[in-house]
Design a protein around this motif. Structure first.
Motif, PDB file in Angstrom:
ATOM      1  N   ASP A  58      -8.620 -31.954   7.636  1.00 49.65           N
ATOM      2  CA  ASP A  58      -7.640 -31.651   6.595  1.00 49.65           C
ATOM      3  C   ASP A  58      -6.431 -31.128   7.124  1.00 49.65           C
ATOM      4  N   LEU A  59      -6.364 -30.722   8.417  1.00 53.61           N
ATOM      5  CA  LEU A  59      -5.169 -29.978   8.932  1.00 53.61           C
ATOM      6  C   LEU A  59      -4.255 -30.999   9.672  1.00 53.61           C
ATOM      7  N   VAL A  60      -3.160 -30.531   9.939  1.00 52.50           N
ATOM      8  CA  VAL A  60      -2.158 -31.017  10.710  1.00 52.50           C
ATOM      9  C   VAL A  60      -1.792 -30.097  11.917  1.00 52.50           C
ATOM     10  N   VAL A  61      -2.025 -30.059  13.058  1.00 49.36           N
ATOM     11  CA  VAL A  61      -1.707 -29.213  14.220  1.00 49.36           C
ATOM     12  C   VAL A  61      -0.640 -29.731  15.215  1.00 49.36           C
ATOM     13  N   HIS A  62       0.290 -28.889  15.153  1.00 49.50           N
ATOM     14  CA  HIS A  62       1.548 -29.297  15.966  1.00 49.50           C
ATOM     15  C   HIS A  62       1.510 -28.121  17.120  1.00 49.50           C
ATOM     16  N   PRO A  63       1.654 -28.526  18.534  1.00 45.84           N
ATOM     17  CA  PRO A  63       1.764 -27.521  19.439  1.00 45.84           C
ATOM     18  C   PRO A  63       3.208 -27.048  19.357  1.00 45.84           C
ATOM     19  N   GLU A  64       3.378 -25.569  19.488  1.00 46.10           N
ATOM     20  CA  GLU A  64       4.669 -24.793  19.518  1.00 46.10           C
ATOM     21  C   GLU A  64       4.782 -24.064  20.876  1.00 46.10           C
ATOM     22  N   PRO A  65       5.952 -23.601  21.150  1.00 44.82           N
ATOM     23  CA  PRO A  65       6.249 -23.085  22.583  1.00 44.82           C
ATOM     24  C   PRO A  65       5.511 -21.477  22.132  1.00 44.82           C
ATOM     25  N   PRO A  66       4.622 -21.121  23.239  1.00 46.46           N
ATOM     26  CA  PRO A  66       3.994 -19.810  23.199  1.00 46.46           C
ATOM     27  C   PRO A  66       5.042 -18.665  22.907  1.00 46.46           C
ATOM     28  N   VAL A  67       4.682 -17.503  22.121  1.00 47.62           N
ATOM     29  CA  VAL A  67       5.581 -16.549  21.625  1.00 47.62           C
ATOM     30  C   VAL A  67       5.285 -15.356  22.831  1.00 47.62           C
ATOM     31  N   SER A  68       6.359 -14.496  22.871  1.00 50.30           N
ATOM     32  CA  SER A  68       6.213 -13.711  24.151  1.00 50.30           C
ATOM     33  C   SER A  68       6.566 -12.184  23.455  1.00 50.30           C
ATOM     34  N   GLY A  69       6.844 -12.024  22.227  1.00 59.76           N
ATOM     35  CA  GLY A  69       7.184 -10.799  21.912  1.00 59.76           C
ATOM     36  C   GLY A  69       5.892  -9.785  21.537  1.00 59.76           C
ATOM     37  N   ARG A  99      -2.840 -31.162   5.496  1.00 60.65           N
ATOM     38  CA  ARG A  99      -2.390 -32.588   5.660  1.00 60.65           C
ATOM     39  C   ARG A  99      -1.851 -32.998   4.291  1.00 60.65           C
ATOM     40  N   SER A 100      -0.746 -33.820   4.345  1.00 55.19           N
ATOM     41  CA  SER A 100      -0.288 -34.228   2.956  1.00 55.19           C
ATOM     42  C   SER A 100      -0.902 -35.571   3.104  1.00 55.19           C
ATOM     43  N   PRO A 101      -0.709 -36.640   2.110  1.00 54.78           N
ATOM     44  CA  PRO A 101      -1.185 -38.047   2.077  1.00 54.78           C
ATOM     45  C   PRO A 101      -0.552 -38.855   2.822  1.00 54.78           C
ATOM     46  N   SER A 102       0.626 -38.428   3.236  1.00 49.59           N
ATOM     47  CA  SER A 102       1.708 -39.207   3.950  1.00 49.59           C
ATOM     48  C   SER A 102       1.515 -39.129   5.474  1.00 49.59           C
ATOM     49  N   ASP A 103       0.733 -38.015   5.637  1.00 48.60           N
ATOM     50  CA  ASP A 103       0.690 -37.619   7.225  1.00 48.60           C
ATOM     51  C   ASP A 103      -0.463 -38.421   7.873  1.00 48.60           C
ATOM     52  N   PRO A 104      -0.482 -38.720   9.027  1.00 49.55           N
ATOM     53  CA  PRO A 104      -1.473 -39.638   9.832  1.00 49.55           C
ATOM     54  C   PRO A 104      -2.777 -39.027   9.799  1.00 49.55           C
ATOM     55  N   PRO A 105      -3.966 -39.701   9.798  1.00 52.67           N
ATOM     56  CA  PRO A 105      -5.183 -38.923  10.038  1.00 52.67           C
ATOM     57  C   PRO A 105      -5.445 -37.825  11.018  1.00 52.67           C
ATOM     58  N   SER A 106      -6.149 -36.930  10.471  1.00 47.99           N
ATOM     59  CA  SER A 106      -6.515 -35.981  11.627  1.00 47.99           C
ATOM     60  C   SER A 106      -7.225 -36.392  12.800  1.00 47.99           C
ATOM     61  N   GLU A 107      -7.107 -35.905  13.938  1.00 49.65           N
ATOM     62  CA  GLU A 107      -7.869 -36.258  15.031  1.00 49.65           C
ATOM     63  C   GLU A 107      -9.146 -35.649  15.013  1.00 49.65           C
ATOM     64  N   ALA A 108      -9.371 -34.781  14.120  1.00 51.29           N
ATOM     65  CA  ALA A 108     -10.690 -33.918  13.754  1.00 51.29           C
ATOM     66  C   ALA A 108     -11.272 -34.952  12.771  1.00 51.29           C
ATOM     67  N   THR A 109     -12.734 -34.934  13.233  1.00 49.35           N
ATOM     68  CA  THR A 109     -13.676 -35.865  12.338  1.00 49.35           C
ATOM     69  C   THR A 109     -14.642 -34.850  11.420  1.00 49.35           C
ATOM     70  N   ALA A 110     -14.573 -33.450  11.768  1.00 54.42           N
ATOM     71  CA  ALA A 110     -15.345 -32.523  10.990  1.00 54.42           C
ATOM     72  C   ALA A 110     -14.841 -31.370  10.910  1.00 54.42           C
ATOM     73  N   GLY A 111     -15.422 -30.679   9.905  1.00 59.50           N
ATOM     74  CA  GLY A 111     -14.861 -29.255   9.643  1.00 59.50           C
ATOM     75  C   GLY A 111     -13.480 -29.265   8.752  1.00 59.50           C
ATOM     76  N   VAL A 112     -12.941 -27.946   8.752  1.00 64.44           N
ATOM     77  CA  VAL A 112     -11.793 -28.084   8.077  1.00 64.44           C
ATOM     78  C   VAL A 112     -10.581 -28.773   8.588  1.00 64.44           C
TER      79      VAL A 112
END
Lengths: 200, 384
Positions: B212-223, B196-209
């Motif tokens: 401090d993270l931003v988590v974005h869903p991505e399309p599943p990989v198939s290779g 997370r950078s200071p400009s990112d919205p607060p994480s939905e996680a309230t505990a653990g690492v």
């Protein structure tokens, strides 16, 4: 009733039996006693043929080195946790860890409240945080130290040392049973005081 | 004569040529569907979802509903097998002259059954193990589990494994062994994790690492050489309703996260599904042999020590290419290596029907030998 329709109905009966059988397998939660384990090798995607690629351990952050206190067992890190220590006093009741994160890692107040949450304490504001803040001197400069004790019949305790070196925030955390942490706190503070630059 | 009893009508329907043609046509269509599905899903997932299943399911975008849209390979194969087997028994000649054909056909039937066993009962996993290390479990990298490990006891841990299928719904997860309940708020089959950078919205996680993270869903990989970064936002609450926080868990976050509740220390992690073994393997040596004077690999082998005190097993075994260790219903194959030849990776296959293809080959060969032998004998006898 036509023969085709009767055939169709008979086949549908068979299909229902087959589908019901296939739907019967439901996965369940499993519980088992397992032996304590060291961090496992880095997981890799399933590779089916030889020869395959090399698998390297995750890179370690550099900049800070430490000397474990006498009798403390150090285990290599896994992911963002760089090291894990097991103190000899009341083994298994407390554990120390080293984590390095880039930048401010969310800021001091957010981290303090996250640590307090891990032992069931409510968040505090900046004023109370300042009152709780202590400091020890190390070769790298001042290390901020927090000491929190949980609530309840079986209390947990946490001592955290944090220092920012260049653009990396380092967190040294001793956590566990209140009595065990109390017995190991002095040695943990010595570890913080012994922090120095990593020459490698 | 038209069938009268329900059983006769059923048999008549199941042995009809129309059913044979319908099954063959559906199989051709399914082959095309599976081939096209390999592009977005990858080979393994496409085969799992179209061939090694009784029904092909479709989940509309944004919905948790699963709708069956086509018969799967398991269903078509089972119907075709019943159709051909019953047809063989009901309509073909029972005579000594045809015994070779009967045996050969039985062998083909076993081949069918062997593939059915592989498709529905085979369990494939891996065991990465370093020299000097002892392992008593294997890991399936294609399936995840949420592991809740209680570390309170000094001698042993208590591991509660919640299967991936239970994480994809949003219902509450509880178990008598846990003093808290879990709820999976988000489950991403693939995600991008960043600090997370200071400009990112607060994480939905309230505990653990995860805080401090931003988590974005991505399309599943198939290779085949790619791996999804699975992420789950898990909230925990004590049995009295007290909030214990929300954690982002991911197979990309190596260190477990957790909390202490009433003096009990719990660590949560999202990890490859584990299959624990009643025995253990210790890797003593790993050899990466090359042809003299070249870098061309000649052989890969692992010397392991197998230990199962309950059965009195305590011996060394050599696992090399095409020479697996077969023990406890499993086969350990030498699959890969790493870390400057200090890490060996075994592919572990559990298939109760692994002998069926061998039996099938024996029966088909025997049947053809008998049939053609009888023909030859008849021809030679007739020519005299």
């Amino acid at each position: 009733m036509s023969k085709c329709y009767t055939d169709f109905v008979n086949i549908i009966y068979c299909l229902i039996i087959i589908i019901s059988f296939s739907a019967c397998r439901q996965e369940k939660i499993e519980v088992r006693q397992v032996s304590k384990e060291a961090p496992s090798p880095v997981s890799m995607p399933g590779a089916g043929s030889m020869p395959s690629g090399m698998i390297d351990a995750p890179p370690h952050a550099h900049g800070v080195s430490w000397t474990p206190p006498a009798g403390w067992k150090e285990a290599p890190g896994n992911g963002i946790r760089l090291a894990t220590f097991t103190p000899p006093q009341d083994p298994g009741k407390s554990e120390a860890t080293v984590v390095a994160l880039p930048g401010d890692a969310g800021g001091e107040l957010a981290n303090v409240n996250r640590w307090r949450g891990q032992i069931g304490l409510t968040p505090i504001d900046a004023g109370l945080m300042a009152e709780a803040r202590k400091s020890v001197r190390s070769n790298l400069g001042a290390v901020t130290v927090y000491d929190f004790t949980g609530e309840g019949t079986k209390k947990s305790r946490m001592v955290v040392g944090m220092i920012k070196v260049e653009e990396t925030s380092w967190y040294f955390k001793l956590m566990g049973d209140e009595k065990a942490v109390g017995q190991n706190k002095a040695a943990f503070i010595k570890l913080l005081e012994g922090l120095k630059n990593d020459a490698s | 004569m038209r069938p009268n009893t329900p059983w006769q009508k059923l048999v008549d329907a199941l042995t009809s040529m129309k059913l044979t043609l319908a099954c063959l046509g559906l199989m051709m269509a399914l082959t095309v569907i599976c081939t096209l599905a390999q592009v977005p899903l990858g080979t393994h997932a496409a085969v799992d979802r179209t061939i090694r299943t009784f029904l092909v399911w479709w989940q509309p975008e944004g919905s948790s509903l699963n709708i069956p849209v086509f018969p799967g390979g398991g269903l078509i194969g089972a119907l075709l097998f019943i159709n051909l087997a019953l047809g063989q028994f009901m309509k073909l000649e029972w005579s000594r002259r045809k015994i070779g054909l009967w045996i050969a056909h039985l062998g083909l039937a076993f081949l069918f059954l062997g593939e059915f066993s592989t498709a529905f009962f085979q369990v494939e996993s891996h065991m990465p193990i370093e020299i000097g290390q002892t392992r008593d479990y294997t890991e399936d990298y294609r399936q995840m589990e949420l592991a809740v490990v209680e570390k309170t006891d000094a001698q042993h841990d208590s591991a509660t494994a919640i299967p991936e299928s239970m994480l994809k719904g949003s219902s509450e997860i509880s178990h008598p062994s846990l003093p808290f309940k879990l709820r999976v708020k988000h489950y991403y089959e693939n995600a991008a994790l960043s600090m997370r950078s200071p400009s990112d919205p607060p994480s939905e996680a309230t505990a653990g690492v995860g805080a401090d993270l931003v988590v974005h869903p991505e399309p599943p990989v198939s290779g085949e050489d790619q791996q999804n970064t699975i992420a789950a936002l898990v909230s925990a609450s004590a049995l009295d309703g007290r909030d214990l926080g929300s954690l982002w868990l991911s197979n990309a976050l190596g260190a477990p996260q957790g909390f202490i509740i009433e003096g009990r220390d719990f660590a949560l992690s999202l990890r490859p599904r584990r299959y624990y073994l009643p025995f253990s393997l210790t890797l003593k040596e790993f050899h990466h042999d090359k042809y003299a004077g070249t870098d061309i690999p000649k052989n890969f082998s692992s010397l392991v020590h197998l230990s199962e005190p309950g059965r009195g097993e305590d011996r060394d075994a050599l696992i090399s290419m095409n020479n697996p260790l077969r023990y406890g219903g499993k086969a350990f194959y030498q699959a890969s290596f790493g870390k400057n030849d200090t890490l060996s990776v075994f592919q572990v296959i559990q298939n109760p029907g692994w002998l069926i293809p061998y039996l099938s080959c024996i029966l088909v060969s025997l049947g053809m030998l008998i049939h053609f032998g009888m023909k030859l004998a008849g021809a030679l006898g007739g020519s005299k």
